[in-house]
Write a protein that holds these residues in place. Structure first.
Motif, PDB file in Angstrom:
ATOM      1  N   SER A   1       1.035  -1.242   0.090  1.00 50.74           N
ATOM      2  CA  SER A   1       0.092   0.293  -0.043  1.00 50.74           C
ATOM      3  C   SER A   1       0.605   1.205   0.073  1.00 50.74           C
ATOM      4  CB  SER A   1      -1.260  -0.213   0.816  1.00 50.74           C
ATOM      5  OG  SER A   1      -1.691   1.288   1.506  1.00 50.74           O
ATOM      6  N   LYS A   2      -0.067   1.936  -0.840  1.00 51.47           N
ATOM      7  CA  LYS A   2       1.278   3.583  -0.707  1.00 51.47           C
ATOM      8  C   LYS A   2       1.033   4.485   0.278  1.00 51.47           C
ATOM      9  CE  LYS A   2       2.054   2.933  -5.738  1.00 51.47           C
ATOM     10  NZ  LYS A   2       2.059   4.208  -6.962  1.00 51.47           N
ATOM     11  N   ARG A   3      -0.672   3.867   0.790  1.00 51.40           N
ATOM     12  CA  ARG A   3      -1.294   5.405   1.741  1.00 51.40           C
ATOM     13  C   ARG A   3      -1.388   4.992   3.109  1.00 51.40           C
ATOM     14  NH1 ARG A   3      -5.023   1.417   0.271  1.00 51.40           N
ATOM     15  NH2 ARG A   3      -6.241   1.559  -1.777  1.00 51.40           N
ATOM     16  N   THR A   4      -0.371   5.827   3.470  1.00 53.57           N
ATOM     17  CA  THR A   4      -0.220   6.129   5.059  1.00 53.57           C
ATOM     18  C   THR A   4      -1.063   7.031   6.365  1.00 53.57           C
ATOM     19  OG1 THR A   4       1.926   6.670   4.843  1.00 53.57           O
ATOM     20  CG2 THR A   4       1.162   7.346   6.245  1.00 53.57           C
ATOM     21  N   ILE A   5      -2.140   5.932   6.889  1.00 54.26           N
ATOM     22  CA  ILE A   5      -2.939   6.390   7.637  1.00 54.26           C
ATOM     23  C   ILE A   5      -3.106   7.648   8.575  1.00 54.26           C
ATOM     24  CG2 ILE A   5      -5.266   4.975   8.419  1.00 54.26           C
ATOM     25  CD1 ILE A   5      -4.417   4.702   5.577  1.00 54.26           C
ATOM     26  N   PRO A   6      -3.907   8.214   8.438  1.00 56.63           N
ATOM     27  CA  PRO A   6      -3.582   9.817   9.512  1.00 56.63           C
ATOM     28  C   PRO A   6      -3.659   8.952  10.624  1.00 56.63           C
ATOM     29  CG  PRO A   6      -5.005  10.189   8.017  1.00 56.63           C
ATOM     30  CD  PRO A   6      -5.158   8.632   7.997  1.00 56.63           C
ATOM     31  N   GLU A   7      -3.312   9.540  11.494  1.00 55.05           N
ATOM     32  CA  GLU A   7      -3.863   9.188  13.283  1.00 55.05           C
ATOM     33  C   GLU A   7      -5.335   9.927  13.432  1.00 55.05           C
ATOM     34  OE1 GLU A   7      -2.241   7.637  15.482  1.00 55.05           O
ATOM     35  OE2 GLU A   7      -0.894   7.251  14.254  1.00 55.05           O
ATOM     36  N   THR A   8      -5.802   9.344  14.469  1.00 54.29           N
ATOM     37  CA  THR A   8      -7.325   9.696  14.297  1.00 54.29           C
ATOM     38  C   THR A   8      -7.632  11.409  14.224  1.00 54.29           C
ATOM     39  OG1 THR A   8      -9.733   9.801  15.355  1.00 54.29           O
ATOM     40  CG2 THR A   8      -7.574   9.630  17.107  1.00 54.29           C
ATOM     41  N   SER A   9      -8.454  12.058  14.174  1.00 58.27           N
ATOM     42  CA  SER A   9      -8.348  13.290  14.203  1.00 58.27           C
ATOM     43  C   SER A   9      -9.303  13.800  15.248  1.00 58.27           C
ATOM     44  CB  SER A   9      -9.545  13.523  12.416  1.00 58.27           C
ATOM     45  OG  SER A   9     -10.637  13.525  12.760  1.00 58.27           O
ATOM     46  N   THR A  10      -9.833  13.131  16.078  1.00 58.61           N
ATOM     47  CA  THR A  10     -10.115  13.350  17.356  1.00 58.61           C
ATOM     48  C   THR A  10      -9.954  12.678  18.949  1.00 58.61           C
ATOM     49  OG1 THR A  10     -12.039  13.588  18.655  1.00 58.61           O
ATOM     50  CG2 THR A  10     -12.234  12.294  17.582  1.00 58.61           C
ATOM     51  N   SER A  11      -9.420  13.330  19.759  1.00 61.10           N
ATOM     52  CA  SER A  11      -9.234  13.722  21.076  1.00 61.10           C
ATOM     53  C   SER A  11     -10.327  11.758  21.986  1.00 61.10           C
ATOM     54  CB  SER A  11      -8.941  14.056  21.947  1.00 61.10           C
ATOM     55  OG  SER A  11      -9.372  15.270  22.760  1.00 61.10           O
ATOM     56  N   ASP A  12     -11.050  11.896  21.315  1.00 59.69           N
ATOM     57  CA  ASP A  12     -12.557  11.458  22.006  1.00 59.69           C
ATOM     58  C   ASP A  12     -12.739  10.064  21.645  1.00 59.69           C
ATOM     59  OD1 ASP A  12     -14.705  10.650  23.327  1.00 59.69           O
ATOM     60  OD2 ASP A  12     -16.159  12.489  22.923  1.00 59.69           O
TER      61      ASP A  12
END
Length: 278
Positions: free
Chosen positions: A173-184
Motif C-alpha cells: 500500500s502507498k497509503r499512510t493512514i493518519p492518526e485519529t482526527s479527534t481525541s475522543d
C-alpha cells in the motif's frame, strides 16, 4: 502520492458525502474505471460458489467489474448492479460486454442508494457490497447500509459479502493512514480521512497541460480490526436476527444470521454472512 488528510465529519453527513463522494466519482468515472478491472480472489470465489439460477445485488457496483462473474460459467447467476453515480453506471451497463463472438452483453443496472431497500425485501439470493460502506461518514449510516443488505436478501438462505478499507494496510500500500482526527475515541472507531484522486488526463477530452493535474478528495472511513463485525452484529440485532448458526433443536419461528468469514485481505476487512430461519 499526495498525503491523506485526517478530517472530522461535519453534522450534515448527507451533504458532505454528496460533495466528497458522489460528485467526485461522477467527475472521475472514466479514469477511475481504467484502474478497476481485476476481480479480488475472495469475491470471485464467493460468486463462483453460488448455485446456478441465483439472483443477486451488487450494492455500489461502480464500473460493474463483478457483474460478469463467475467467468467459468457466464450467465449462470444474475447480478444486478446499483450505484449512486450515473457516470459509473454508464460503464457498468456494458461491463465485460465483448464476448468471444464480439457481441455486446448488456448488464442490468439501477441508480440507487446503498442506504435504501429499493425492491421487495428478501428479493435476492445474495448481495455484495465492495468498497462502498466505507464512503458513509457516520456509524449510523454505515449500520443502515448493512441493514439494507440484510433486508434485501432471502431470510431463509440469503448470502452477503461486504468489503471495506482497513486501517491495517499491507506492505504494497502507498497509503499512510493518519492518526485519529479527534481525541475522543468514543465518538467513532476507525479513522476518517480524505483520499486524493489525481486526474492528470480525462478520457475523451484534451489532456491537461503539464503540471496542472486536478486533485479530487474522496471521503473514506478506514475500519479498525473488529469494527465491521461489531457493526454487522448491531445491524442484525436491530433487525431482530439472532447471531450465530441455526439452532440444532429446530425451534421454530426463529431468524438469524451466521458469520461464515470475518477476515482481512490486502488492506481490506471483509465479512461473509448467511441468513437462516427455522
Amino acid at each position: 502520492m499526495p498525503a491523506l488528510i485526517p478530517i472530522e465529519v461535519p453534522a450534515d453527513a448527507s451533504s458532505y458525502e454528496a460533495s466528497t463522494v458522489h460528485e467526485v466519482y461522477d467527475a472521475i468515472a472514466p479514469h477511475f474505471s481504467q484502474t478497476r478491472y481485476k476481480p479480488w480472489p475472495v469475491i470471485s470465489q464467493f460468486l463462483s460458489s453460488l448455485s446456478a439460477g441465483s439472483i443477486g445485488l451488487d450494492s455500489g457496483t461502480g464500473n460493474g467489474k463483478y457483474l460478469p462473474l463467475p467467468v467459468e460459467r457466464p450467465g449462470s447467476v444474475w447480478t444486478i448492479g446499483m450505484d449512486r453515480s450515473g457516470e459509473l453506471l454508464k460503464l457498468a451497463r456494458y461491463a465485460g460486454s465483448t464476448s468471444g463472438s464480439g457481441s455486446v452483453v448488456r448488464r442490468e443496472v439501477v441508480l440507487g442508494d446503498a442506504l435504501d431497500v429499493c425492491w421487495r425485501e428478501g428479493a435476492f439470493d445474495y448481495a455484495i457490497s465492495i468498497a462502498t460502506i466505507h464512503h458513509l461518514s457516520t456509524p449510523e449510516r454505515r449500520r443502515r447500509a448493512i441493514k439494507a443488505l440484510l433486508r434485501s436478501v432471502s431470510p431463509s438462505h440469503g448470502r452477503v459479502l461486504i468489503y471495506v478499507w482497513a486501517v491495517d494496510q499491507d506492505e504494497l500500500s502507498k497509503r499512510t493512514i493518519p492518526e485519529t482526527s479527534t481525541s475522543d475515541s468514543s465518538i467513532s472507531k476507525g479513522r476518517d480521512a480524505l483520499v486524493p484522486w489525481v486526474l492528470s488526463e480525462q478520457p475523451g477530452k484534451k489532456s491537461e497541460p503539464s503540471g496542472s493535474a486536478k486533485v479530487y478528495q474522496r471521503y473514506y472511513h478506514f475500519f479498525e480490526s473488529g469494527e465491521l463485525k461489531e457493526l454487522t452484529c448491531e445491524a442484525a440485532t436491530e433487525l431482530g436476527l439472532q447471531i450465530g448458526p441455526p439452532p440444532q433443536d429446530g425451534e421454530g419461528n426463529t431468524r438469524g444470521v451466521e458469520i461464515v468469514q470475518d477476515s482481512w485481505e490486502r488492506s481490506n476487512f471483509y465479512i461473509e454472512l448467511k441468513l437462516w430461519e427455522v
